[in-house]
Design a protein around this motif. Structure first.
Motif, PDB file in Angstrom:
ATOM      1  N   ASP A   1     -71.277 -34.501 -35.152  1.00 16.90           N
ATOM      2  CA  ASP A   1     -71.077 -33.386 -36.090  1.00 16.90           C
ATOM      3  C   ASP A   1     -72.365 -32.909 -36.744  1.00 16.90           C
ATOM      4  OD1 ASP A   1     -68.388 -32.803 -35.826  1.00 16.90           O
ATOM      5  OD2 ASP A   1     -67.753 -34.256 -37.337  1.00 16.90           O
TER       6      ASP A   1
ATOM      7  N   HIS B   1     -70.204 -25.774 -34.619  1.00 18.27           N
ATOM      8  CA  HIS B   1     -71.057 -26.917 -34.955  1.00 18.27           C
ATOM      9  C   HIS B   1     -71.274 -27.798 -33.727  1.00 18.27           C
ATOM     10  CE1 HIS B   1     -67.097 -28.888 -35.476  1.00 18.27           C
ATOM     11  NE2 HIS B   1     -67.729 -30.015 -35.220  1.00 18.27           N
TER      12      HIS B   1
ATOM     13  N   HIS C   1     -66.926 -32.327 -28.031  1.00 18.25           N
ATOM     14  CA  HIS C   1     -66.089 -33.350 -28.663  1.00 18.25           C
ATOM     15  C   HIS C   1     -64.748 -32.807 -29.132  1.00 18.25           C
ATOM     16  CE1 HIS C   1     -68.303 -32.107 -32.437  1.00 18.25           C
ATOM     17  NE2 HIS C   1     -67.180 -32.441 -33.054  1.00 18.25           N
ATOM     18  N   HIS C   2     -64.651 -31.513 -29.361  1.00 11.16           N
ATOM     19  CA  HIS C   2     -63.343 -30.940 -29.714  1.00 11.16           C
ATOM     20  C   HIS C   2     -62.624 -30.323 -28.517  1.00 11.16           C
ATOM     21  CE1 HIS C   2     -63.685 -31.462 -34.015  1.00 11.16           C
ATOM     22  NE2 HIS C   2     -64.891 -30.930 -34.001  1.00 11.16           N
TER      23      HIS C   2
ATOM     24  N   GLU D   1     -62.361 -34.466 -40.440  1.00  8.15           N
ATOM     25  CA  GLU D   1     -62.549 -33.022 -40.489  1.00  8.15           C
ATOM     26  C   GLU D   1     -61.209 -32.326 -40.360  1.00  8.15           C
ATOM     27  OE1 GLU D   1     -65.096 -31.947 -37.247  1.00  8.15           O
ATOM     28  OE2 GLU D   1     -64.677 -33.883 -36.361  1.00  8.15           O
TER      29      GLU D   1
HETATM   30 FE   LIG Z   1     -66.600 -31.918 -35.060  1.00 14.56          FE
END
Ligand SMILES: [Fe+2]
Ligand SMILES: [Fe+2]
Length: 405
Positions: free
Chosen positions: A271, A311, A335-336, A367
């Motif tokens: 992140d 991000h 990662h998302h 998050e």
């Molecule tokens: Fe993230």
């Protein structure tokens, strides 16, 4: 894929000739240009499209650092790499401020190809013009901190013993405090308070310590005084949790030290793009934070809408400039949205995606919303054929969370 353009700068015509020969095998991927000295290089940059500049350090007139300084000012989108010899170490440490990456001389073709491959991977990850437009608007994209380069060099050296590494860390008070704080606050499953750096290194192992040192430096590269609204501590806690869990998950899948280390480091940095966005687009980012808590997918969409990138992409982009491994970049970038990676093997990306997704069930800062459901992409997990194992991995992470002091 369109060819990338690489510009080599050296004051020695012989060196350039030699390079020309040894780099012939790269001509399908790279259009290679040569310039004898800084002035010629700048002229070339003004008239040719160039993606990457690789320069020698010692040159009469304009030296490598001065050249990169000028490149940074006039052609900020160009990736800047310095080739340096042993003797230039001090000079090199100074130049780190302007170089994205350092390569040691003599640099063989394989090392060079690999370094360039990383920038290509990165460019493929982020072929989107959008991110280039965003990067162009950023005035302070930090270079890799000099302290980081020095420590990484030492940690990578063959004789990096536990005592030596502990000594290195102990010589920096700020670093010592930070490492101990992390080791004690975090997800390492240590059952006692650690007060000594050598203990920390012994207990956690060199790989984890390396990742922690690197992460401390990466985070420190940002001037967070400018963003009082940003919950830096929360980001640390979350990153540590994801790193610890990702490493554990990775270890249950493959007894591969390198992959486990990569999962840990990627977890620490997944992140980092939030910090980049917050520092460079404070107003937009503050507005983003003010909104109603939402799930990660909505937040990503909002980031893209308000800033032009996410991000995840931004973090991968900067870490790519700093020369991180492709597997780390992949994990950060996707990662998302792991399905978009087209990666079909279980790796650090998978581990980070899972650990981050379980974050919703953990008590550490997470998050997006505070929903009790996981944020794990079921289709991706099914495609890897590991759906049946998710419950066990979740439990492993929950146990770690319980044990964290
Ligand atoms: Fe993230
Ligand atoms: Fe996260």
């Amino acid at each position: 894929m369109a060819k990338r353009h690489l510009l080599f700068v050296d004051d020695e015509p012989m060196v350039l000739k030699g390079l020309q020969r040894s780099l012939r095998s790269m001509r399908h991927e790279w259009e290679i240009l040569y310039a004898e000295g800084g002035e010629a290089a700048l002229a070339m940059l003004a008239s040719h499209p160039v993606d990457v500049v690789i320069t020698d350090m010692r040159m009469p007139g304009m030296d490598g650092a001065q050249l990169l300084e000028a490149v940074k000012a006039r052609f900020p989108q160009v990736v800047r790499i310095i080739l340096s010899g042993q003797l230039d170490r001090d000079m090199t440490l100074q130049s780190v401020k302007v170089a994205h990456q350092l390569l040691a001389k003599p640099c063989d073709v394989d090392v060079l190809r690999e370094a360039l491959q990383k920038t290509v991977t990165l460019n493929q990850l982020l072929t989107d013009e959008a991110i280039r437009r965003v990067v162009a608007r950023i005035d302070t994209l930090p270079s890799m901190p000099a302290s980081c380069v020095a420590i990484m060099e030492d940690l990578q050296s063959e004789d990096a013993s536990i005592r030596k590494v502990a000594g290195l860390i102990a010589s920096d008070l700020g670093m010592t405090a930070k490492i101990l704080q992390m080791v004690n606050s975090a997800f390492f499953g240590l059952y006692r308070q650690v007060t000594d750096v050598q203990d920390a290194v012994m207990l956690l192992g060199l790989d984890a310590i390396k990742a922690l040192v690197l992460s401390v430096n990466v985070f420190a590269a940002f001037d967070t005084r400018r963003i009082p609204f940003f919950d830096l501590d929360g980001l640390w806690q979350h990153s540590l949790a994801v790193a610890g869990c990702a490493q554990k998950i990775m270890t249950t899948v493959a007894r591969d030290r390198e992959q486990a280390a990569a999962a840990f480091l990627a977890g620490m940095l997944h992140d980092i793009g939030k910090l980049i966005l917050a520092v460079n687009f404070s107003d937009a980012y503050r507005a983003l934070l003010k909104g109603v808590p939402e799930g990660p997918a909505e937040r990503l969409a909002k980031e893209r809408e308000m800033i032009g990138t996410t991000h995840a992409e931004m973090g991968a982009y900067l870490m790519g400039l700093w020369g991180m491994e492709p597997s780390i970049l992949m994990a950060i970038a996707f990662h998302h949205t792991p399905l978009e990676s087209r990666e079909t093997a279980f790796g650090p990306l998978t581990a980070v995606h899972l650990a981050n997704g379980f974050g919703h069930g953990l008590r550490l800062p997470r998050e997006g919303g505070r929903g009790a459901v996981d944020d794990v992409d079921a289709a991706y997990i099914a495609a890897l054929g590991v759906t049946g194992k998710v419950d066990r991995w979740r439990q492993i992470c929950l146990d770690l969370d319980e044990d964290a002091p």
